[in-house]
Motif scaffolding. Sequence first.
Motif, PDB file in Angstrom:
ATOM      1  N   ALA A 179     157.322  35.313  16.007  1.00 36.87           N
ATOM      2  CA  ALA A 179     156.803  35.989  17.205  1.00 36.87           C
ATOM      3  C   ALA A 179     155.699  36.977  16.842  1.00 36.87           C
ATOM      4  O   ALA A 179     154.691  37.092  17.559  1.00 36.87           O
ATOM      5  CB  ALA A 179     157.935  36.700  17.934  1.00 36.87           C
ATOM      6  N   GLU A 180     155.865  37.686  15.730  1.00 39.10           N
ATOM      7  CA  GLU A 180     154.844  38.641  15.291  1.00 39.10           C
ATOM      8  C   GLU A 180     153.559  37.916  14.914  1.00 39.10           C
ATOM      9  O   GLU A 180     152.452  38.377  15.232  1.00 39.10           O
ATOM     10  CB  GLU A 180     155.365  39.459  14.107  1.00 39.10           C
ATOM     11  N   ARG A 181     153.682  36.792  14.238  1.00 34.83           N
ATOM     12  CA  ARG A 181     152.501  36.005  13.890  1.00 34.83           C
ATOM     13  C   ARG A 181     151.816  35.471  15.141  1.00 34.83           C
ATOM     14  O   ARG A 181     150.580  35.483  15.250  1.00 34.83           O
ATOM     15  CB  ARG A 181     152.895  34.850  12.960  1.00 34.83           C
ATOM     16  N   ALA A 182     152.615  34.979  16.093  1.00 36.60           N
ATOM     17  CA  ALA A 182     152.042  34.447  17.333  1.00 36.60           C
ATOM     18  C   ALA A 182     151.306  35.537  18.101  1.00 36.60           C
ATOM     19  O   ALA A 182     150.221  35.298  18.657  1.00 36.60           O
ATOM     20  CB  ALA A 182     153.142  33.838  18.199  1.00 36.60           C
ATOM     21  N   GLU A 183     151.866  36.746  18.112  1.00 37.17           N
ATOM     22  CA  GLU A 183     151.220  37.856  18.814  1.00 37.17           C
ATOM     23  C   GLU A 183     149.893  38.218  18.147  1.00 37.17           C
ATOM     24  O   GLU A 183     148.894  38.496  18.824  1.00 37.17           O
ATOM     25  CB  GLU A 183     152.147  39.067  18.830  1.00 37.17           C
ATOM     26  N   ARG A 184     149.888  38.205  16.816  1.00 34.69           N
ATOM     27  CA  ARG A 184     148.648  38.514  16.094  1.00 34.69           C
ATOM     28  C   ARG A 184     147.610  37.425  16.344  1.00 34.69           C
ATOM     29  O   ARG A 184     146.417  37.706  16.524  1.00 34.69           O
ATOM     30  CB  ARG A 184     148.941  38.648  14.599  1.00 34.69           C
ATOM     31  N   ILE A 185     148.048  36.177  16.385  1.00 35.74           N
ATOM     32  CA  ILE A 185     147.137  35.064  16.665  1.00 35.74           C
ATOM     33  C   ILE A 185     146.587  35.176  18.084  1.00 35.74           C
ATOM     34  O   ILE A 185     145.416  34.876  18.330  1.00 35.74           O
ATOM     35  CB  ILE A 185     147.842  33.716  16.439  1.00 35.74           C
ATOM     36  N   ASP A 186     147.421  35.621  19.024  1.00 43.69           N
ATOM     37  CA  ASP A 186     146.944  35.859  20.392  1.00 43.69           C
ATOM     38  C   ASP A 186     145.702  36.745  20.372  1.00 43.69           C
ATOM     39  O   ASP A 186     144.719  36.482  21.069  1.00 43.69           O
ATOM     40  CB  ASP A 186     148.029  36.542  21.238  1.00 43.69           C
ATOM     41  N   GLY A 187     145.775  37.808  19.570  1.00 41.41           N
ATOM     42  CA  GLY A 187     144.660  38.740  19.480  1.00 41.41           C
ATOM     43  C   GLY A 187     143.422  38.106  18.866  1.00 41.41           C
ATOM     44  O   GLY A 187     142.298  38.353  19.318  1.00 41.41           O
ATOM     45  N   ILE A 188     143.628  37.274  17.843  1.00 36.32           N
ATOM     46  CA  ILE A 188     142.502  36.591  17.206  1.00 36.32           C
ATOM     47  C   ILE A 188     141.817  35.652  18.193  1.00 36.32           C
ATOM     48  O   ILE A 188     140.590  35.672  18.350  1.00 36.32           O
ATOM     49  CB  ILE A 188     142.978  35.802  15.967  1.00 36.32           C
ATOM     50  N   VAL A 189     142.615  34.843  18.887  1.00 38.94           N
ATOM     51  CA  VAL A 189     142.049  33.877  19.833  1.00 38.94           C
ATOM     52  C   VAL A 189     141.343  34.595  20.981  1.00 38.94           C
ATOM     53  O   VAL A 189     140.207  34.242  21.352  1.00 38.94           O
ATOM     54  CB  VAL A 189     143.141  32.939  20.375  1.00 38.94           C
ATOM     55  N   ALA A 190     141.994  35.620  21.536  1.00 39.53           N
ATOM     56  CA  ALA A 190     141.401  36.363  22.655  1.00 39.53           C
ATOM     57  C   ALA A 190     140.070  36.997  22.260  1.00 39.53           C
ATOM     58  O   ALA A 190     139.143  37.084  23.069  1.00 39.53           O
ATOM     59  CB  ALA A 190     142.378  37.436  23.143  1.00 39.53           C
ATOM     60  N   GLY A 191     139.977  37.414  20.993  1.00 39.47           N
ATOM     61  CA  GLY A 191     138.758  38.052  20.520  1.00 39.47           C
ATOM     62  C   GLY A 191     137.557  37.117  20.472  1.00 39.47           C
ATOM     63  O   GLY A 191     136.410  37.575  20.454  1.00 39.47           O
ATOM     64  N   TYR A 192     137.797  35.814  20.461  1.00 33.65           N
ATOM     65  CA  TYR A 192     136.710  34.839  20.431  1.00 33.65           C
ATOM     66  C   TYR A 192     136.380  34.250  21.802  1.00 33.65           C
ATOM     67  O   TYR A 192     135.403  33.493  21.925  1.00 33.65           O
ATOM     68  CB  TYR A 192     137.053  33.701  19.463  1.00 33.65           C
ATOM     69  N   LEU A 193     137.172  34.565  22.817  1.00 26.46           N
ATOM     70  CA  LEU A 193     136.893  34.032  24.152  1.00 26.46           C
ATOM     71  C   LEU A 193     135.626  34.660  24.731  1.00 26.46           C
ATOM     72  O   LEU A 193     135.296  35.815  24.434  1.00 26.46           O
ATOM     73  CB  LEU A 193     138.068  34.308  25.085  1.00 26.46           C
ATOM     74  N   PRO A 194     134.904  33.933  25.583  1.00 26.74           N
ATOM     75  CA  PRO A 194     133.696  34.503  26.194  1.00 26.74           C
ATOM     76  C   PRO A 194     134.057  35.605  27.182  1.00 26.74           C
ATOM     77  O   PRO A 194     135.154  35.604  27.756  1.00 26.74           O
ATOM     78  CB  PRO A 194     133.069  33.307  26.915  1.00 26.74           C
ATOM     79  N   LYS A 195     133.161  36.535  27.368  1.00 22.59           N
ATOM     80  CA  LYS A 195     133.387  37.616  28.323  1.00 22.59           C
ATOM     81  C   LYS A 195     133.374  37.067  29.749  1.00 22.59           C
ATOM     82  O   LYS A 195     132.604  36.160  30.070  1.00 22.59           O
ATOM     83  CB  LYS A 195     132.311  38.693  28.166  1.00 22.59           C
ATOM     84  N   VAL A 196     134.238  37.630  30.575  1.00 16.43           N
ATOM     85  CA  VAL A 196     134.317  37.210  31.973  1.00 16.43           C
ATOM     86  C   VAL A 196     133.268  38.002  32.752  1.00 16.43           C
ATOM     87  O   VAL A 196     133.521  39.093  33.277  1.00 16.43           O
ATOM     88  CB  VAL A 196     135.731  37.443  32.553  1.00 16.43           C
ATOM     89  N   GLU A 197     132.069  37.451  32.808  1.00 12.04           N
ATOM     90  CA  GLU A 197     130.956  38.151  33.452  1.00 12.04           C
ATOM     91  C   GLU A 197     129.849  37.164  33.789  1.00 12.04           C
ATOM     92  O   GLU A 197     129.825  36.029  33.314  1.00 12.04           O
ATOM     93  CB  GLU A 197     130.403  39.245  32.533  1.00 12.04           C
ATOM     94  N   GLY A 198     128.918  37.596  34.619  1.00  9.26           N
ATOM     95  CA  GLY A 198     127.753  36.802  34.951  1.00  9.26           C
ATOM     96  C   GLY A 198     128.059  35.611  35.845  1.00  9.26           C
ATOM     97  O   GLY A 198     129.152  35.477  36.396  1.00  9.26           O
ATOM     98  N   PHE A 199     127.095  34.711  35.991  1.00  8.51           N
ATOM     99  CA  PHE A 199     127.249  33.557  36.869  1.00  8.51           C
ATOM    100  C   PHE A 199     128.394  32.624  36.462  1.00  8.51           C
ATOM    101  O   PHE A 199     129.048  32.049  37.328  1.00  8.51           O
ATOM    102  CB  PHE A 199     125.930  32.787  36.959  1.00  8.51           C
ATOM    103  N   PRO A 200     128.666  32.424  35.141  1.00  5.39           N
ATOM    104  CA  PRO A 200     129.795  31.556  34.777  1.00  5.39           C
ATOM    105  C   PRO A 200     131.138  32.297  34.758  1.00  5.39           C
ATOM    106  O   PRO A 200     132.093  31.838  34.137  1.00  5.39           O
ATOM    107  CB  PRO A 200     129.426  31.065  33.382  1.00  5.39           C
ATOM    108  N   ARG A 201     131.210  33.419  35.433  1.00  6.94           N
ATOM    109  CA  ARG A 201     132.400  34.268  35.410  1.00  6.94           C
ATOM    110  C   ARG A 201     133.684  33.484  35.727  1.00  6.94           C
ATOM    111  O   ARG A 201     134.697  33.636  35.046  1.00  6.94           O
ATOM    112  CB  ARG A 201     132.223  35.412  36.405  1.00  6.94           C
ATOM    113  N   THR A 202     133.638  32.648  36.770  1.00 10.73           N
ATOM    114  CA  THR A 202     134.858  31.969  37.207  1.00 10.73           C
ATOM    115  C   THR A 202     135.395  31.025  36.144  1.00 10.73           C
ATOM    116  O   THR A 202     136.598  30.992  35.877  1.00 10.73           O
ATOM    117  CB  THR A 202     134.606  31.194  38.514  1.00 10.73           C
TER     118      THR A 202
END
Length: 313
Positions: free
Chosen positions: A26-49
């Motif tokens: 669970a601790e590893r999965a939580e840390r991986i959550d942070g890694i993956v989230a850090g690479y997601l595109p920002k929710v902004e601009g015209f492609p926001r949705t």
Amino acid sequence: MMSVKSESYNDAYSAEQKKSLDKAIAERAERIDGIVAGYLPKVEGFPRTVCEAMAYSVEAGGKRLRPMLMEETYRMLGGSTDVVKPFMAAIEMIHTYSLIHDDLPALDNDDYRRGRQTSHLVFGEAMAILAGDALLNYAYETACKAFDLDEDARKVSEALRILARKPGVYGMLGGQVVDVEMTGRTLTREQLEYVYANKTGALIEASMMIGAVLAGADSEQVEAVEKIASDIGMAFQVQDDILDVCGDSMVLGKPTLSDEENGKITYVTIHGIEKSRQYVRDLSERAVRELEEMDGDSEFLRKLVLWLINRQK
């Protein structure tokens, strides 16, 4: 080092040891959550949705099995830098894209995934399709960031080749094609194992092979890792079939008996529960034995494999 057979997992580990392993995973999965989230595109601009829809499905959670297997293989074979992180995020993006598309009305038509409503119910079918497309494309954009993290471009290039090949026509997508075409029909064991080896196994193979390549493994070691991953992938999918029949939908976060309702033939429908359980035990025991023969510290990876094939969700 003494092997722990998968069939004796429940006896081999005390309740306290199982709890400790659950916590470590669970601790590893939580840390991986942070890694993956850090690479997601920002929710902004015209492609926001579409960016919001991408994040909705990726951040729904899950076991993070594929990036975890990638990282643990990388560590087992001596890897120690951040070069693996963009690939960990990329493999999870590809996996999530496949789930979004699997859940669509034209395919499995599922309403829930990872305990929450599926993307097409929340954002509409068109946006869910686009979110899946976006995740697949963004995965490669993300993986390319590894070139800035390692001076050995050859390793990163080889990892990219694996990432491109395994999810494709001769990997995950090929398995999905046969799965769709054969729904409601009688499959042979060979056909079913082709679907499982590709639809499920290919991404697990990609994960562990990429971890090995980035750690500097030679071709013989990478081939050995691919065989181990193949067994893990098959065992994982057959265990999924078992849980679809015997699991608790509240625990699983998705409906049980969905394969039966969708007219899908599974390993359980062909061979029954007991033979399926034995097949899972045989595959996982072989994977554990071959992991023990690998160079490096495979202790946690072996425990993770045993945990996966004895999971109840």
